[in-house]
Design a protein around this motif. Structure first.
Motif: not given
Length: 291
Positions: A258-262, A240-242, A230-235, A131-133
């Motif tokens: 400075d990675c917003s995902v981490k 991808n949102e962060f 390089e496309d993996l995060s899109l899926y 749900l969080k995803a």
């Protein structure tokens, strides 16, 4: 010529439903020359032989979607079914199913089945991860009947692929939706804790509520080498949102500063389970590129 839909294919024969009749057809040789293979779900035009009432596929209409495993066309949505117990859910494998569905731009519903076998706390953990995803999640039990009506509504008037490993209850769920389907069901092996294959081929099953389902053979692995690193995060929807706020353009969200995902993982905005699976897939794609 008649227009219909391919509901089954066996050994070079294609079974095309036109209104309330099914015709056994072969594909014209021109499709072989063009390297086009008719798929279950294809909308086609057929010519019927008066001699034996069999037919030939003369034209395949343009496909709006195309899957190769299972081989089926024109799917509207995929329902990815995993049992919460017997067999235990493999979230690494679930995320691989999600990658393929995201890559094909399908509407996705995750179905956690056999919920009568675990506690509410355990179920809440699984639900929260997805749900969080950003996924729609439904919970079902063929024992108690929980979620069956909700599942029925989701299936109505669409072509749906039921996907997931063997033994998670896909065929049993469909039998609960519509008993006259009479699909074979199997037990989970005590030795391997894996399901036994009961569905032998992809077949389009018509629902009396409107729509079709593809009950597919279960399988336990999915190759993701079709994807670029390089496309993996899109899926991964939440990654991808962060990712837009990362310091570096093209950030892989692994060792970069400075990675917003981490940061989102640390703040529990992204599930650690999903993020760890993302890192494993990233490493897999890196290794694939070396060979």
């Amino acid at each position: 010529m008649l227009e219909g839909i391919i509901v089954k294919g066996i050994g070079g024969f294609y079974y095309v439903k036109v209104d309330d009749k099914i015709y056994e057809c072969r594909a014209r040789g021109l499709f072989r020359k063009k390297k086009i293979t008719p798929l279950v779900g294809d909308r086609v035009k057929i010519r019927i032989s008066r001699e034996d009432n069999t037919g030939f596929i003369e034209e395949i209409f343009e496909r709006k979607t195309e899957l190769f495993r299972p081989p089926v066309a024109n799917v509207d949505q995929v329902i990815i079914v995993f049992a919460v117990k017997n067999p235990d859910p493999n979230l690494w494998l679930l995320d691989r199913f999600l990658l393929l569905a995201e890559f094909k731009d399908l509407d996705i519903v995750i179905c956690f089945n056999k919920i009568d076998l675990i506690s509410e706390e355990e179920l809440k953990f699984l639900n929260d991860v997805y749900l969080k995803a950003g996924y729609k999640v439904i919970n079902t039990s063929c024992v108690s009947g929980i979620g069956i009506n909700e599942l029925r509504q989701i299936l109505m008037n669409k072509i749906t692929v039921f996907a997931g490993p063997s033994g998670v209850g896909k065929s049993t769920l469909l039998n609960n939706i519509q008993p006259d389907l009479q699909l074979k069901t199997g037990e989970v092996s005590r030795k391997t804790n894996r399901g036994k294959h009961t569905t032998r081929r992809a077949e389009l099953l018509e629902l009396n509520i409107g729509g079709w389902v593809v009950d597919t053979p279960g399988f336990s692995s999915l190759n993701i080498d079709f994807m670029e690193e390089e496309d993996l995060s899109l899926y991964f929807r939440e990654i991808n949102e962060f990712s837009g706020e990362c310091r570096f353009v093209g950030c892989r969200h692994y060792k970069e500063p400075d990675c917003s995902v981490k940061k989102a993982v640390e703040e529990n905005k992204i599930s650690k389970t999903r993020y760890n699976n993302y890192l494993m897939f990233l490493e897999e794609l890196k290794k694939n590129r070396r060979y």
